[in-house]
Design a protein around this motif. Structure first.
Motif, PDB file in Angstrom:
ATOM      1  N   LEU A   4      44.914  51.039  40.833  1.00  0.00           N
ATOM      2  CA  LEU A   4      43.519  51.216  41.204  1.00  0.00           C
ATOM      3  C   LEU A   4      42.631  50.123  40.631  1.00  0.00           C
ATOM      4  CD1 LEU A   4      43.177  55.081  40.791  1.00  0.00           C
ATOM      5  CD2 LEU A   4      43.230  53.777  42.921  1.00  0.00           C
ATOM      6  N   SER A   5      42.996  49.581  39.486  1.00  0.00           N
ATOM      7  CA  SER A   5      42.160  48.542  38.872  1.00  0.00           C
ATOM      8  C   SER A   5      42.503  47.136  39.365  1.00  0.00           C
ATOM      9  CB  SER A   5      42.267  48.599  37.347  1.00  0.00           C
ATOM     10  OG  SER A   5      43.525  48.157  36.916  1.00  0.00           O
ATOM     11  N   ALA A   6      43.571  46.990  40.106  1.00  0.00           N
ATOM     12  CA  ALA A   6      44.001  45.661  40.553  1.00  0.00           C
ATOM     13  C   ALA A   6      42.934  44.927  41.372  1.00  0.00           C
ATOM     14  CB  ALA A   6      45.307  45.763  41.332  1.00  0.00           C
ATOM     15  N   PRO A   7      42.271  45.556  42.341  1.00  0.00           N
ATOM     16  CA  PRO A   7      41.254  44.811  43.098  1.00  0.00           C
ATOM     17  C   PRO A   7      40.110  44.316  42.214  1.00  0.00           C
ATOM     18  CG  PRO A   7      41.860  46.808  44.274  1.00  0.00           C
ATOM     19  CD  PRO A   7      42.495  46.887  42.908  1.00  0.00           C
ATOM     20  N   ARG A   8      39.673  45.118  41.253  1.00  0.00           N
ATOM     21  CA  ARG A   8      38.598  44.705  40.362  1.00  0.00           C
ATOM     22  C   ARG A   8      39.042  43.519  39.523  1.00  0.00           C
ATOM     23  NH1 ARG A   8      38.017  45.810  35.181  1.00  0.00           N
ATOM     24  NH2 ARG A   8      39.432  47.577  35.273  1.00  0.00           N
ATOM     25  N   ALA A  61      41.295  41.322  40.266  1.00  0.00           N
ATOM     26  CA  ALA A  61      41.409  40.147  41.128  1.00  0.00           C
ATOM     27  C   ALA A  61      40.037  39.513  41.352  1.00  0.00           C
ATOM     28  CB  ALA A  61      42.049  40.532  42.457  1.00  0.00           C
ATOM     29  N   ARG A  62      39.015  40.348  41.558  1.00  0.00           N
ATOM     30  CA  ARG A  62      37.657  39.818  41.729  1.00  0.00           C
ATOM     31  C   ARG A  62      37.184  39.111  40.461  1.00  0.00           C
ATOM     32  NH1 ARG A  62      36.970  44.756  44.182  1.00  0.00           N
ATOM     33  NH2 ARG A  62      35.926  45.611  42.349  1.00  0.00           N
ATOM     34  N   GLU A  63      37.469  39.709  39.308  1.00  0.00           N
ATOM     35  CA  GLU A  63      37.071  39.095  38.041  1.00  0.00           C
ATOM     36  C   GLU A  63      37.756  37.745  37.849  1.00  0.00           C
ATOM     37  OE1 GLU A  63      38.106  42.096  35.212  1.00  0.00           O
ATOM     38  OE2 GLU A  63      36.344  43.323  35.656  1.00  0.00           O
ATOM     39  N   ALA A  64      39.037  37.676  38.165  1.00  0.00           N
ATOM     40  CA  ALA A  64      39.774  36.417  38.031  1.00  0.00           C
ATOM     41  C   ALA A  64      39.223  35.365  38.986  1.00  0.00           C
ATOM     42  CB  ALA A  64      41.264  36.644  38.285  1.00  0.00           C
ATOM     43  N   ALA A  65      38.909  35.759  40.212  1.00  0.00           N
ATOM     44  CA  ALA A  65      38.353  34.816  41.184  1.00  0.00           C
ATOM     45  C   ALA A  65      36.997  34.307  40.712  1.00  0.00           C
ATOM     46  CB  ALA A  65      38.234  35.488  42.551  1.00  0.00           C
ATOM     47  N   SER A  66      36.203  35.192  40.127  1.00  0.00           N
ATOM     48  CA  SER A  66      34.897  34.792  39.616  1.00  0.00           C
ATOM     49  C   SER A  66      35.041  33.794  38.471  1.00  0.00           C
ATOM     50  CB  SER A  66      34.128  36.026  39.152  1.00  0.00           C
ATOM     51  OG  SER A  66      32.910  35.649  38.581  1.00  0.00           O
ATOM     52  N   ARG A  67      35.987  34.038  37.562  1.00  0.00           N
ATOM     53  CA  ARG A  67      36.216  33.108  36.457  1.00  0.00           C
ATOM     54  C   ARG A  67      36.685  31.752  36.975  1.00  0.00           C
ATOM     55  NH1 ARG A  67      38.449  37.688  34.196  1.00  0.00           N
ATOM     56  NH2 ARG A  67      40.563  36.935  34.530  1.00  0.00           N
ATOM     57  N   LEU A  68      37.559  31.763  37.965  1.00  0.00           N
ATOM     58  CA  LEU A  68      38.058  30.516  38.546  1.00  0.00           C
ATOM     59  C   LEU A  68      36.916  29.741  39.190  1.00  0.00           C
ATOM     60  CD1 LEU A  68      40.432  28.681  39.259  1.00  0.00           C
ATOM     61  CD2 LEU A  68      40.787  30.073  41.293  1.00  0.00           C
ATOM     62  N   HIS A  69      36.077  30.439  39.932  1.00  0.00           N
ATOM     63  CA  HIS A  69      34.940  29.786  40.581  1.00  0.00           C
ATOM     64  C   HIS A  69      33.998  29.185  39.535  1.00  0.00           C
ATOM     65  CE1 HIS A  69      31.755  28.953  43.391  1.00  0.00           C
ATOM     66  NE2 HIS A  69      30.919  29.669  42.649  1.00  0.00           N
ATOM     67  N   THR A  70      33.735  29.928  38.460  1.00  0.00           N
ATOM     68  CA  THR A  70      32.868  29.435  37.390  1.00  0.00           C
ATOM     69  C   THR A  70      33.468  28.201  36.725  1.00  0.00           C
ATOM     70  OG1 THR A  70      32.032  31.660  37.002  1.00  0.00           O
ATOM     71  CG2 THR A  70      31.728  30.074  35.231  1.00  0.00           C
ATOM     72  N   ALA A  71      34.763  28.237  36.480  1.00  0.00           N
ATOM     73  CA  ALA A  71      35.440  27.101  35.846  1.00  0.00           C
ATOM     74  C   ALA A  71      35.391  25.866  36.738  1.00  0.00           C
ATOM     75  CB  ALA A  71      36.884  27.458  35.517  1.00  0.00           C
TER      76      ALA A  71
END
Length: 69
Positions: A48-52, A54-64
């Motif tokens: 259940l927490s996997a989609p959240r 994934a979004r957090e990881a994508a956000s960190r990647l975009h910020t980096a």
């Protein structure tokens, strides 16, 4: 109470509820009983927490990537 504590308590309550449902179902013969209900409930929580996450990881990647420009 901080929001994080509130969310953590709610998540634990949900995991406990799911664990109890699994245990009742296994006892009634509706579910497998060769895996502990706690373990199955924990796996469900991870799914259940996997989609959240994934979004957090994508956000960190975009910020980096943005900070390198």
């Amino acid at each position: 109470m901080h929001r994080g504590e509130h969310v953590a308590r709610a998540q634990q309550h949900l995991r406990d509820f799911i664990r109890d449902l699994i245990a009742d179902g296994a006892e009634a013969g509706a579910f497998r009983d060769d895996i502990a209900p706690d373990e199955l409930a924990q796996c469900g929580g991870a799914l259940l927490s996997a989609p959240r996450r994934a979004r957090e990881a994508a956000s960190r990647l975009h910020t980096a990537r943005s900070s390198r420009r």
